[in-house]
Motif scaffolding. Sequence first.
Motif, PDB file in Angstrom:
ATOM      1  N   GLY A 217       0.938  -0.958  -0.540  1.00  0.00           N
ATOM      2  CA  GLY A 217       0.500   0.268  -0.244  1.00  0.00           C
ATOM      3  C   GLY A 217       0.607   1.355  -0.144  1.00  0.00           C
ATOM      4  N   THR A 218       1.972   1.547   0.079  1.00  0.00           N
ATOM      5  CA  THR A 218       3.143   2.261   0.179  1.00  0.00           C
ATOM      6  C   THR A 218       3.270   2.238  -1.456  1.00  0.00           C
ATOM      7  N   MET A 219       2.513   2.474  -1.836  1.00  0.00           N
ATOM      8  CA  MET A 219       3.093   2.211  -3.809  1.00  0.00           C
ATOM      9  C   MET A 219       1.904   3.360  -4.117  1.00  0.00           C
ATOM     10  N   LEU A 220       1.769   3.668  -5.152  1.00  0.00           N
ATOM     11  CA  LEU A 220       0.492   4.516  -6.214  1.00  0.00           C
ATOM     12  C   LEU A 220       1.437   4.443  -7.857  1.00  0.00           C
ATOM     13  N   LYS A 221       0.583   4.377  -8.636  1.00  0.00           N
ATOM     14  CA  LYS A 221       0.314   4.316  -9.769  1.00  0.00           C
ATOM     15  C   LYS A 221      -0.473   5.774 -10.455  1.00  0.00           C
ATOM     16  N   ILE A 222      -0.359   6.501 -10.854  1.00  0.00           N
ATOM     17  CA  ILE A 222      -1.425   7.289 -12.039  1.00  0.00           C
ATOM     18  C   ILE A 222      -0.773   7.805 -13.124  1.00  0.00           C
ATOM     19  N   PRO A 223      -1.716   7.536 -14.353  1.00  0.00           N
ATOM     20  CA  PRO A 223      -1.239   7.584 -15.848  1.00  0.00           C
ATOM     21  C   PRO A 223      -0.470   8.614 -15.637  1.00  0.00           C
TER      22      PRO A 223
END
Length: 266
Positions: free
Chosen positions: A215-221
């Motif tokens: 949960g400590t990784m976030l991907k956005i376009p």
Amino acid sequence: MPHPHRLRLTLAKLAAILPVEFALHAAVLALHPPYLLTVALLALTTTALVIWVVEPSAMRLLRRWLHAPGNHLRRQTHDELTQAPSLWRIRVTLDDRSGELERLTHRLADLDANILGLHVHPVDSGVRDELVVSTPDSVGADELLAAIGSAGGREVHVWPTTALALVDGQTEALNLAARVVADPAELSHAVAELLGARLVTDQLAVAQGMLPQDGTMLKIPSPWSGLFVFIRPGEPFTPAESARAHRLAQVAELARNLEEDCPAKS
């Protein structure tokens, strides 16, 4: 030592000089030396005694009285600094039940902690609360962790912070959105600043799935590179934070499309 007040310094010098002047004049008048000798004797003797003997001795003798106001102010300032509150940022997961947050606030109140900011993020396991609190200087992270744990808090993280943490989140998000509209290339920096995260530049690690899956990784376009990846070790991203980051990405894409359309129309 702090510089003495002007009035006290004047009084101290008068107290040092007057007795010497009085004694020398009395001695000279009693002896009746010639006029020029009298003047020279008074001038030289008084100057030498006052500058090298009497005045320094008087300053040492009256030192505590001379510097008392400055010392008092210095002690007061020191006391204020040593008793100044510390600021902490806290993240904790609580059960989504009535009274859980109240119990947490009571535990913090037992430490004389004052809640200055609170954001609540719904998550699958309950609610994720983010707080900014001020505490007496004697209260540290261990005491906060113990108090939050006794209130039923889970996944607790405590960090020292500054007054910048009290900046209104909505205002900050609007400022960053305006920055992205002005320059869509600022998207990655704006998201990193908004979430307190770090942009991952190692594309091989992203492709091979080497990044943490807690949960400590976030991907956005990304409007131009396909994907931006951010990590924040020890601080899982909340659904609300993910939504804000994706919305900024949409703003950047719209702004970029407008930039491309304007030259084409002109």
